[in-house]
Write an enzyme that holds these catalytic residues in place. Structure first.
Site, PDB file in Angstrom:
ATOM      1  CG  ASP A  69      -1.849   1.125   1.346  1.00 59.48           C
ATOM      2  OD1 ASP A  69      -2.075   1.794   0.313  1.00 59.48           O
ATOM      3  OD2 ASP A  69      -2.366   1.380   2.449  1.00 59.48           O
TER       4      ASP A  69
HETATM    5  C1  SPV Z   1      -6.864   2.138   3.993  1.00 55.22           C
HETATM    6  O1  SPV Z   1      -7.653   1.312   4.429  1.00 55.22           O
HETATM    7  O2  SPV Z   1      -6.320   2.018   2.906  1.00 55.22           O
HETATM    8  C2  SPV Z   1      -6.520   3.319   4.771  1.00 55.22           C
HETATM    9  C3  SPV Z   1      -6.581   3.248   6.209  1.00 55.22           C
HETATM   10  O3  SPV Z   1      -6.152   4.295   4.178  1.00 55.22           O
HETATM   11  S1  SPV Z   1      -5.034   2.868   6.797  1.00 55.22           S
HETATM   12  O4  SPV Z   1      -4.679   1.553   6.347  1.00 55.22           O
HETATM   13  O5  SPV Z   1      -5.181   2.974   8.198  1.00 55.22           O
HETATM   14  O6  SPV Z   1      -4.095   3.854   6.296  1.00 55.22           O
HETATM   15 MG    MG Z   2      -5.423   3.925   2.295  1.00 52.70          MG
END
Ligand code: SPV
Ligand code: MG
Length: 526
Positions: free
Chosen positions: A57
């Site tokens: 991510d």
């Molecule tokens: C997501 O779910 O992608 C978010 C929340 O942005 S977090 O993972 O807490 O960044």
């Molecule tokens: Mg996110």
């Protein structure tokens, strides 16, 4: 039909004042399961989607990847509002303009932009959590607000000040700037163990717009806490995918340990549940309503219970086996019948056996046995076949029908239709009287079915022959079977219901004599 826009619905939820319970998802299945459980809104999570793609991510997925997922989720759960995680806006404020155009058109209720630098890193990864300047992020918010068309569409500003370690003062400073720039809601992200950062921000400043929290590291901070602190929206951003990962892993471990999947059956949902979640019920209903080109769902019943003892010239060929097993150019009669039906889209076929049932050729058709075959007629066999919610195509066991004729019949949408031959021969069975004159050698059969005047033994001035094909909707099939004496023949029972007939002069062949058999062998191919 009323159409409530998801954006209007999110606005209404915020206005109603209770906590909007929001579930993270990366596909329609996860989103629908959450909606079925009762959540108010969906968070199209960048973290979940990245995980599902097997990439970090960290701005690895493109805007198109995230947009495409958000669009299918939004369509899949509409009008439940979807909040699309748009990370940092996929670039500069110019990228944000295009982003808002695309996501708004995708039917999402809101987008969420975070004030980190591009490329971003997931908030829970230690290290490079670099914030954009306030000026740069305010520029993105202004670009987003100016790009939207639907006034209900919402832009949520997310500050990562607490995540990046800049503290409560900076979070408040940024929050104030973002609200002034027109943010419709403020997400205050925090990774403290009890949400202390969020609590402190809200103790010192009331943003005046809905506040959103993501209590991943402080899971006990729930709806009650939000309510007490005046927080509008709670996002459980990733509990869905974490639950799925646990269940999938345990299932595969168990299957590999056991060497089979029998025991996991109790712990996994049945296929039926997933058909439901796919929308299969609505699909089938729509097909029934609108699909004029395809075959209306139809099951077939092939009547193979009789011994055909009166057909003496065939006896040496069948040699004590049921007629269904009769070989015609290398394929049994039953096989030829099943193939023709399948070619026309009828795949659910019940064969009613009786005489020498054990000699019925192997097939994947459903077989029921009329054990009283010797003392009952065709109606006894139809009663054995049982009822069905679909149309039923009834077919005598001793006929071969060309697919073209079956297709013509299957296109009829009359409640009870039979096929009659307008060129009856001297040895015709099952006489029928149709309107009009007796036929000469030339005859154009009407495209549409014609009402039958009379059918059954002893019909006067018969001018047609029942071929042994009848197509009945569920209501008429039920009526026919319920009112019939099991000893009755099919034409005798059909005489009791209003019928129309498709008139033909060819396309079918009966197998009641050696001469018929010779014709069948000449006219069929292997
Ligand atoms: C997501 O779910 O992608 C978010 C929340 O942005 S977090 O993972 O807490 O960044
Ligand atoms: Mg996110």
């Amino acid at each position: 039909m009323t159409h409530e826009s998801p954006a209007a619905r999110l606005r209404a939820l915020w206005a109603a004042g209770d906590v909007v319970r929001t579930a993270g998802a990366h596909d329609v299945l996860g989103a629908r399961l959450a909606v079925r459980a009762g959540v108010d809104a969906i968070w199209a999570s960048g973290f979940e989607l990245s995980t599902a793609h097997g990439v970090p991510d960290a701005s690895i997925l493109t805007m198109t990847d995230m947009w495409s997922a958000a669009q299918s989720i939004a369509h899949g759960v509409a009008p439940v509002p979807v909040i699309a995680d748009c990370d940092t806006g996929f670039g500069s404020s110019a990228n944000v303009i295009r982003m808002v155009q695309l996501f708004e058109a995708a039917g999402v209720a809101a987008v969420c932009l975070e004030d980190k630098q591009y490329p971003k890193l997931n908030s829970f990864i230690a290290g490079k959590q670099e914030l954009a300047s306030i000026a740069e992020f305010v520029g993105k918010l202004l670009a987003a607000k100016n790009a939207q068309r639907n006034p209900d569409f919402a832009v949520i500003a997310r500050t990562e000040a607490l995540i990046a370690g800049w503290g409560v003062d900076e979070a408040i400073r940024r929050g104030q700037a973002y609200v002034r720039a027109g943010a419709d809601a403020l997400l205050i992200h925090d990774k403290s163990p009890n949400g202390e950062g969020v609590r402190e921000v809200l103790a010192r400043w009331r943003p005046g717009v809905p506040v959103v929290v993501v209590p991943t590291t402080y899971p006990a901070f729930g709806v009650d806490t939000c309510r007490a602190l005046g927080i509008s929206t709670v996002i459980w951003a990733n509990q869905g995918i974490r639950a799925a990962a646990q269940a999938i892993e345990a299932t595969w471990e168990r299957i590999l340990r056991d060497g089979h999947a029998a025991d996991v059956e109790r712990t996994i949902v049945p296929m039926r549940t997933l058909f439901d979640l796919q929308g299969m019920t609505a699909h089938t209903a729509a097909e029934k309503t609108y699909d004029r080109a395809g075959v209306v769902p139809t099951r077939a019943v092939l009547l193979h219970a009789g011994s055909h003892a009166d057909e003496q010239t065939l006896a040496p060929l069948t040699a004590g086996a049921p007629l269904a097993a009769l070989d015609i150019n290398g394929a049994s009669l039953l096989e030829r019948q099943l193939t023709a039906l399948r070619q026309c889209g009828v795949t659910d076929i019940t064969v009613v056996a009786g005489f020498r049932a054990e000699g019925l050729p192997e097939s994947d058709a459903r077989v029921v046995v009329n054990t009283d075959w010797a003392s009952t007629g065709e109606m006894g066999s139809l009663q054995c076949a049982g009822r069905d919610d679909r149309r039923t195509l009834v077919c005598y066991g001793d006929i071969i029908v060309q697919p073209e004729l079956l297709r013509r019949l299957l296109r009829c949408d009359d409640p009870a239709v039979i096929v009659v031959d307008r060129t009856p021969s001297a040895d015709s069975r099952d006489p029928v009287r149709m309107p009009g004159e007796r036929n000469g050698p030339r005859f154009l059969s009407p495209e549409a079915p014609t009402p039958v005047e009379a059918i059954g033994e002893g019909v006067a001035r018969a001018n047609a022959e029942f071929t042994g094909l009848a197509l009945l909707d569920a209501e008429h099939f039920d009526r026919l079977v319920a009112s019939a004496n099991p000893r009755q023949s099919l034409p005798a029972a059909l005489a009791g219901i209003p019928l129309v007939a498709l008139e033909v002069t060819s396309g079918w062949l009966e197998l009641r004599s050696f001469a018929h058999y010779e014709t069948a062998c000449r006219q069929t191919v292997r």
